[in-house]
Design an enzyme around this catalytic site. Sequence first.
Site, short mmCIF file in Angstrom:
data_model
loop_
_atom_site.label_atom_id
_atom_site.label_comp_id
_atom_site.label_asym_id
_atom_site.label_seq_id
_atom_site.Cartn_x
_atom_site.Cartn_y
_atom_site.Cartn_z
NE ARG A 9 15.93 5.41 -20.29
CZ ARG A 9 15.20 6.27 -20.94
NH1 ARG A 9 15.66 6.84 -22.03
NH2 ARG A 9 14.00 6.56 -20.52
CB SER A 11 17.04 7.77 -15.98
OG SER A 11 16.71 6.68 -16.82
CB CYS A 12 20.18 3.28 -15.90
SG CYS A 12 20.81 1.71 -15.30
CB SER A 13 22.35 4.10 -10.52
OG SER A 13 21.83 2.81 -10.28
NE ARG A 16 23.41 8.44 -12.61
CZ ARG A 16 22.27 7.98 -12.15
NH1 ARG A 16 21.23 7.87 -12.94
NH2 ARG A 16 22.14 7.63 -10.87
#
Length: 116
Positions: A9, A11-13, A16
Amino acid sequence: MDQVEIWHRPSCSNSRGALQLLQEAGIAPVVVDYVAHPPTVARLRQAIADAGLAVREAIRSKEPEFAARGLGDPALSDDVLLEAMVAAPILINRPFVFTPKGVRLCRPPETVLELL
């Protein structure tokens, strides 16, 4: 290393971070947008089991969808929770990483290093 897959995802740190660690290790994983392409209930059940988790450990309880669906009820079965997670994949915790060495929910992202 054989094929590596990450349920990602952007948008998920944590997601990433895990992806970055894989790439820094020279691994080009198969990146699956699990929200756009959710797993089957059977695949999700197996991923959770292979990661050594209980179903409730793999659900995102802070998502508004969790409360909206009444998923905090402790009487709900794993089957009900899994069905809800597949129907609303934003409820699946992330990132799950799959390698020949096993499966992990990589929170924190450095957990991915156990799989290298």
